[in-house]
Design a protein around this motif. Structure first.
Motif, PDB file in Angstrom:
ATOM      1  N   TYR A 155       0.833  -1.199   0.000  1.00 47.22           N
ATOM      2  CA  TYR A 155       0.000   0.000   0.000  1.00 47.22           C
ATOM      3  C   TYR A 155       0.867   1.248   0.000  1.00 47.22           C
ATOM      4  O   TYR A 155       1.960   1.275   0.581  1.00 47.22           O
ATOM      5  N   HIS A 207      -6.750  -2.821   5.801  1.00 47.39           N
ATOM      6  CA  HIS A 207      -6.491  -1.609   6.580  1.00 47.39           C
ATOM      7  C   HIS A 207      -6.667  -1.887   8.076  1.00 47.39           C
ATOM      8  O   HIS A 207      -5.922  -1.324   8.899  1.00 47.39           O
ATOM      9  N   THR A 210      -3.371  -3.289   9.270  1.00 48.61           N
ATOM     10  CA  THR A 210      -2.295  -2.306   9.378  1.00 48.61           C
ATOM     11  C   THR A 210      -2.505  -1.379  10.574  1.00 48.61           C
ATOM     12  O   THR A 210      -1.581  -1.139  11.364  1.00 48.61           O
ATOM     13  N   TYR A 240     -10.001   4.043  11.446  1.00 49.79           N
ATOM     14  CA  TYR A 240     -10.224   3.942  10.002  1.00 49.79           C
ATOM     15  C   TYR A 240     -11.615   4.442   9.619  1.00 49.79           C
ATOM     16  O   TYR A 240     -11.763   5.285   8.726  1.00 49.79           O
ATOM     17  N   SER A 313       1.798  -1.236   6.012  1.00 54.05           N
ATOM     18  CA  SER A 313       1.196  -1.999   4.916  1.00 54.05           C
ATOM     19  C   SER A 313       1.256  -3.477   5.247  1.00 54.05           C
ATOM     20  O   SER A 313       2.165  -3.927   5.954  1.00 54.05           O
TER      21      SER A 313
END
Length: 433
Positions: A155, A207, A210, A240, A313
């Protein structure tokens, strides 16, 4: 969780998917035979049609060299895992497939994939050809790989240079706090700070992994049991989802995005930032000039809590696997060897903007471009593999769907609180048992 229980969950997921009414094989004999192979490729480019245009000349080249015709189907990410699981449980489907490298251990646990032991690896060029980190994400630790790496990815943060300049922002954000601050400045005039693929479970789960690493969390303990609803994971998921729910830098419509619409929004100037794996080729296809955007490492927390890791990532990538039900194993191995040859690795990874999975192809100048430098640096220093446990794909489905539901709440104006996040993650964990 027992293998039987794991497979039961996978089978339930398969039966629940409407797309599985047909596995998409080649007629009555879905596997290849004689001089024919069926190949399911993952959607790497701007569209399914773009991938067909990229891959077909290479498949024609393989047919000219070997006499083996490859029947290609490009499968969207929203369908790919369920269709692979259906093929694994039914024993019918393609000969050769692309799989997300995070699914390797889960699909390996079905027993449906050819194992790449030393002899089988030798048939495709040998173990030493492959980048070690990429090969390590091809199956469960201590077992022969269930696939071989094809494309290596990580990413990165993509940002619109003009939008940044117009907002008086002189450099990309290095922390999530900065990203939220910049995003608020950029969310004006019908444009938004950050595009997100909120209805894509796998994207959400990547996500979540991470962010969890940065908060010091894990999604499984050392014995492979799920730990979804820990305080660290709750904080990670909330951070997020809060880009939409609290920071208001993401368009609520992104809660329904699952087919790369976030990349299109970035390419078309509707959003100023994007978190994505090797987006360059996709942006080029959508007529966004390479000098119109910058590429930077994914941000970190400004003040990580105790135990927080410097990870920005997951170790991303695409692997190639062969189903045991193939009637043309030698031809399938020949095809895998062709796709991982130096020539094809250079052609395909250069086109997709990804990195070669074989050592000898990485010296091509194409892989020293700014985007690839960021991806390579991330893979080398700050990326971590998702857990290679049999339940990994179930984690992606359950946690990714929980986050999808949280984005739907945010888009509808319902509050996203620590309690609501914990409830979603607890419910997802309960389904694993």
């Amino acid at each position: 969780m027992s293998t039987r229980r794991h497979l039961g969950i996978l089978a339930a997921a398969v039966l629940a998917a409407a797309s599985l009414t047909a596995c998409g094989g080649s007629g009555d004999d879905a596997g290849g035979s004689g001089k024919t192979l069926t190949y399911w490729a993952s959607n790497q480019g701007a569209s399914l049609e773009a991938d067909k245009a990229i891959l077909q000349p290479e498949l024609d080249k393989f047919e000219k060299q070997t006499g083996i015709k490859v029947n290609l189907e490009v499968v969207p990410w929203s369908d790919l895992l369920n269709r692979l699981l259906a093929a694994a449980t039914s024993g019918q489907g393609p000969d050769v497939v692309n799989i997300g490298n995070t699914w390797s251990a889960s699909l390996q646990a079905t027993g449906a994939l050819v194992e790449f032991d030393d002899a089988t690896l030798q048939a495709v060029g040998g173990k030493d050809r492959f980048v070690p980190a990429a090969l390590a994400a091809a199956g469960a630790p201590g077992k022969p790989p269930a696939a071989v790496p094809l494309y290596s990815l990580a990413y990165a943060l993509y940002y619109n240079k003009k939008a940044f300049a117009d907002a008086g922002i002189t450099a990309p954000p290095t922390t999530w706090e900065q990203l939220a601050e910049y995003g608020r400045k950029l969310s004006t005039g019908g444009k938004w700070g950050l595009a997100i693929e909120g209805a894509n479970p796998s994207e959400n789960a990547h996500h979540a992994f991470t962010f969890s690493q940065q908060y010091g969390g894990e999604w499984f303990d050392s014995s492979g049991k799920p730990t979804f609803d820990t305080p660290q994971n709750v904080a990670a998921v909330k951070r997020y989802v809060d880009f939409m729910a609290a920071d208001k830098i993401t368009n609520p419509s992104n809660a329904e995005y699952a087919q790369n619409q976030s990349v299109s929004d970035f390419a078309n100037g509707k959003a100023a930032m994007l978190l994505w794996q090797a987006a360059g080729s996709n942006l080029k296809t959508q007529n966004m000039a390479a000098d119109a955007y910058g590429v930077a490492p994914v941000p970190f927390l400004a003040s990580p809590p105790p135990g927080g890791k410097k990870v920005n990532s997951m170790v991303a990538g695409i692997n190639m696997a062969i189903f045991k039900h193939t009637k043309n194993r030698d031809g399938a191995l020949s095809f895998v060897k062709f796709m991982t040859s130096d020539e094809e690795q250079t052609i395909l990874n250069k086109t997709y903007g990804s990195l070669p999975a074989v050592k000898t192809a990485g010296t091509d100048p194409a892989f020293s471009a700014p985007e690839q430098k960021v991806l390579q640096e991330t893979l080398s220093t700050t990326a971590a593999p998702l857990p290679q446990v049999p339940d990994e794909s179930t984690f992606e489905t359950l946690v990714g769907t929980a986050i999808k539901e949280l984005f739907a709440d945010a888009a509808s104006g319902r509050p996203v609180t620590e309690e609501s996040v914990k409830k979603k993650l607890s419910d997802a964990q309960q389904k694993m048992r």
